[in-house]
Design a protein around this motif. Sequence first.
Motif, PDB file in Angstrom:
ATOM      1  N   ASN A   1       7.921  -0.801  -3.016  1.00 45.89           N
ATOM      2  CA  ASN A   1       6.522  -0.460  -2.706  1.00 45.89           C
ATOM      3  C   ASN A   1       6.048  -0.988  -1.356  1.00 45.89           C
ATOM      4  O   ASN A   1       4.861  -1.166  -1.142  1.00 45.89           O
TER       5      ASN A   1
ATOM      6  N   LYS B   1      -2.843 -12.172   4.309  1.00 44.88           N
ATOM      7  CA  LYS B   1      -3.660 -12.975   3.403  1.00 44.88           C
ATOM      8  C   LYS B   1      -4.956 -12.223   3.131  1.00 44.88           C
ATOM      9  O   LYS B   1      -5.294 -11.283   3.863  1.00 44.88           O
ATOM     10  N   ILE B   2      -5.688 -12.649   2.096  1.00 51.78           N
ATOM     11  CA  ILE B   2      -6.981 -12.023   1.822  1.00 51.78           C
ATOM     12  C   ILE B   2      -7.912 -12.375   2.967  1.00 51.78           C
ATOM     13  O   ILE B   2      -7.932 -13.509   3.436  1.00 51.78           O
TER      14      ILE B   2
ATOM     15  N   MET C   1      -6.164   0.786  -1.017  1.00 49.84           N
ATOM     16  CA  MET C   1      -5.345   0.283  -2.124  1.00 49.84           C
ATOM     17  C   MET C   1      -4.994   1.483  -2.982  1.00 49.84           C
ATOM     18  O   MET C   1      -5.856   2.019  -3.701  1.00 49.84           O
TER      19      MET C   1
ATOM     20  N   SER D   1      -3.451   1.851  -5.740  1.00 49.56           N
ATOM     21  CA  SER D   1      -3.622   1.752  -7.192  1.00 49.56           C
ATOM     22  C   SER D   1      -5.096   1.714  -7.588  1.00 49.56           C
ATOM     23  O   SER D   1      -5.428   1.801  -8.755  1.00 49.56           O
TER      24      SER D   1
ATOM     25  N   MET E   1      -8.386  -8.068  -1.149  1.00 44.97           N
ATOM     26  CA  MET E   1      -7.715  -8.703  -2.286  1.00 44.97           C
ATOM     27  C   MET E   1      -6.220  -8.620  -2.069  1.00 44.97           C
ATOM     28  O   MET E   1      -5.755  -7.943  -1.159  1.00 44.97           O
ATOM     29  N   THR E   2      -5.455  -9.323  -2.896  1.00 48.48           N
ATOM     30  CA  THR E   2      -4.011  -9.186  -2.824  1.00 48.48           C
ATOM     31  C   THR E   2      -3.614  -7.908  -3.545  1.00 48.48           C
ATOM     32  O   THR E   2      -4.410  -7.294  -4.244  1.00 48.48           O
ATOM     33  N   GLY E   3      -2.351  -7.523  -3.385  1.00 49.66           N
ATOM     34  CA  GLY E   3      -1.858  -6.343  -4.081  1.00 49.66           C
ATOM     35  C   GLY E   3      -1.238  -5.360  -3.103  1.00 49.66           C
ATOM     36  O   GLY E   3      -0.839  -5.716  -1.991  1.00 49.66           O
ATOM     37  N   ASP E   4      -1.140  -4.118  -3.540  1.00 47.72           N
ATOM     38  CA  ASP E   4      -0.559  -3.059  -2.705  1.00 47.72           C
ATOM     39  C   ASP E   4      -1.596  -2.555  -1.720  1.00 47.72           C
ATOM     40  O   ASP E   4      -2.684  -2.168  -2.127  1.00 47.72           O
TER      41      ASP E   4
ATOM     42  N   LEU F   1       2.595  -5.286   0.687  1.00 46.40           N
ATOM     43  CA  LEU F   1       2.407  -5.839  -0.660  1.00 46.40           C
ATOM     44  C   LEU F   1       2.370  -7.356  -0.527  1.00 46.40           C
ATOM     45  O   LEU F   1       3.250  -7.950   0.084  1.00 46.40           O
TER      46      LEU F   1
END
Lengths: 639, 262
Positions: free
Chosen positions: B147, B173-174, B206, B208, B235-238, B261
């Motif tokens: 991803n 980082k955020i 994002m 998702s 935010m964190t994530g994809d 990611l």
Amino acid sequence: MQDSLQLDELVVKGIHGEKKTNILTPTDKVLESTPGITMIRRGNFAMEPAIRSLNNGQITMTIDGMRIFGACTDRMDPVSSYIEPNNLSGIAITENAGENQVGGSVGGGINFKLKEPEFSNERTLSGSAGSGYETNGNAMQGFAGVTITGQNTALQIDGIYRRSGNYKAGGGDAVFFSQYEKWNGHLAGKVRVGKNAFIKGDYLQDEGYNIGYPALPMDVAFAKAKIGSVAFVSENPETNTRWETKLYYNFIDHAMDDTKRPKSMVPIHMDMPGTSRTAGFYSTFSQTLRKKHHIQARVDGFNNELSATMTMYPDGASEMFMYTLPDLGRSGIGAAVNDHISLTALASVRLSGRMEWLHDYQFSQAGKEQLSGIYPGDLSRDRLVGNLGAGMDYQLSERNKLSLDVSRGARAATLQEGYGFYIFNRTDGFDYMGNPDLKQETSVNLNLTYQYKSSRFSASINPFVYFFRNYIVGALLPDYSVMTIGAYGVKRYENIGSARLYGASLNLVWSPVSDLKLSSNNTYTEAKDRAGNWLPLIAPFRSVNTINYQLKAFSFSAEAVLNGAQKKTSPEIYGEQTTPSSAIFNLNAARTFTFEEKGLLRLFAGVDNLFDNKYFQHLDVQKVPRPGRNVVVRATFSF
Amino acid sequence: MKNIQYLFACLFVFLFASCKDDENNVIPTVDHFLVAEGKTASGKKVKLWSAEKDLLVAYNKLYVSVQNADSSYTGDPAVTLTPVMDMGTMKHSSPVEQPVYDASTKLYPAGVVFSMPSGDMGSWTVTAKVDQEEVTFPVNIKSSPANTKYTTTFVGSDGTAYTITLVDPSGPKIGLNDLVVLVNRRESMMSFPAVQGLTLEVTPEMPSMGHGSPNNVNPAFTSGGRYAGKVNFTMTGDWRLHFKVLKGSTVLAQDVALDLLF
């Protein structure tokens, strides 16, 4: 004006009747039946109080003078949800911002006064216990308390447990996710350390579990509060002085939960925990001089730290984490004075004021980095907040009394309003961003009270108006994309130039014969912003009418609660819909048995919403219907 | 007796260590990872270092060190790097930010974009040319994590094939992050010169969640083939970075996506 609602003395005063005296009624329902208070409802638990529709950061909520702040970003845990009537000796409501000693506000405050055992010449033991059952929701409650008093020591322990399943709305449809379970324990002790001095300690723990919020997208796995304090009190009856200095700390741990909801209601599973820690002190001094001059002074300080996060778990993708409250802190120091002087036998004046200095900050690097994406530079802010009040009481004649109050209130934005990060507001369906550069919201409040009192009849009429400057509301941020799936857009808290709230209350009590009492409490408010839009969360006309009849050890009461329709909404600006009127009828009866040696048994039976009406009120988020018919039985015993 | 042995052992270590500290023989004090080493025909020791443990299909920060046979350093000979993917039937190179000597570390920092993983399709080598002498290192290139997509190729509306590669944030980082991308064009299979003067517009998303983020700054040309701006991760994530690529007023590509990611 300081309204005092002494829970143990309500029966003696005979104003609100049996229902409110019952220690098994949760705090939010006690508040709801208090004239002037309206409740924002998100479920069958933890309704949030508003004073004349002013709420949240516009009013203060304190426990025994201690600052305490809910940990939930969605306002699921107002301070009033962490205390129970059995912890309390009274609830003091101040609608005058200038007379609110504990903190800056535009609408006054609510102080929950904790029970305190008294010293006595002989050692005594007293206690109470009770239990109740409600058919709607298959709810039950049980409480017990013991008080030991003595010459130099006094101790009190009380606890309560309550639980409920899903309740049924009028007509019989179950309202899913309206269950809850909680327990609460309170320990208070006093030790005399001198002729006129003692040390007292309080510890209160309140834990709720599996609490449903049918109006919100998530429920609560747990909501826990630990509230402790130590105080040194010196009282001198000769000089009529009392001086109390208290150190306190409280910790709230809160976790939202969506795992009990059906998959179709949860687009993405998420965890949303939050914590709130507050440490503080206060020192209050009060003195009555020549019975004509009562002065009260207070200095205080506190530090509150809030942290809330969200972790989302999408199907087939990586988890996502962010802060919703990015490690926020507020420190404050303040001083307040209240002075009540009787000028003549007929006239008295009240002068009051409070100044406080507040410092807002972020206490972690990660929190600062996250907000760097929204606001440049150092986001700590300092504010000097001032509240002033002046009032006058004048006895026009033996039966007529007139009071006039003017107050200037100011409040800092809450940390959520200042620094919140994509916090979803179910009331209008928008994600909200904080704004660290919000100016103080201020109010000028005028209050006129005219009272007539004869032996059988009393009436008071009370028109009031609030002029706000820099009123804080959400304003659309067009370039921002929503974080919450299904949200309509993103708003940011902004100051609007001005707003106005006005209304009046009319309270009538008539006692044609000594055992019969009819009372009627009526309140009306409306509020508009500068552009003429109706402000949200303003309660419409409300009328609570009660008949109480006392027949020896029996008492009966019938109550009609009428809520007018609220058509004064601005859906396009504040996302609020209109609400139809409702009328609900409640009946109850109680019998008291007094035992020769010692002891009192009280049996209570009642029916709420007698006609099983399906209804909701204007401050009910998402218009979730309120409980239908509910039969309540309770027994309490005290000795 | 045992104590004396320890003492000798310590003394030996001390002497050996201090010998290494000799002014002219500083080993590149790097928290870098040694990828490969070799010798030129004239005996120069050439080492290839990497900032990360693994070389990925991405922008890779590499370092070259050149030493004489006795491990001393001799000035700063010209060094170039050429990555080559040998697919049997054909060979191709990939974009490079050529090494420039850094006197303070005695290293040649460089940036190499590997455009595909080593494997059945073929194998990668990196050839270092030091003053006309060549040393070739076999390297193993791993796919970037699932991803993620740190480099991609697109054919612009002008018919040219371009690559766009994420240089920064290397550790996202955020919050607000520095954003640097490298743009190259394929002149031939072996030549990927840097492209100047494009206009890039970045839109994070994002996938998702379907939401973006506010306050991003479009990358503007700085030097070489680099474009620098800011990206805000709420935010964190994809995260997917959508780029719109323009040359003057001509849209070369409407949507070129890189995936992160963290």
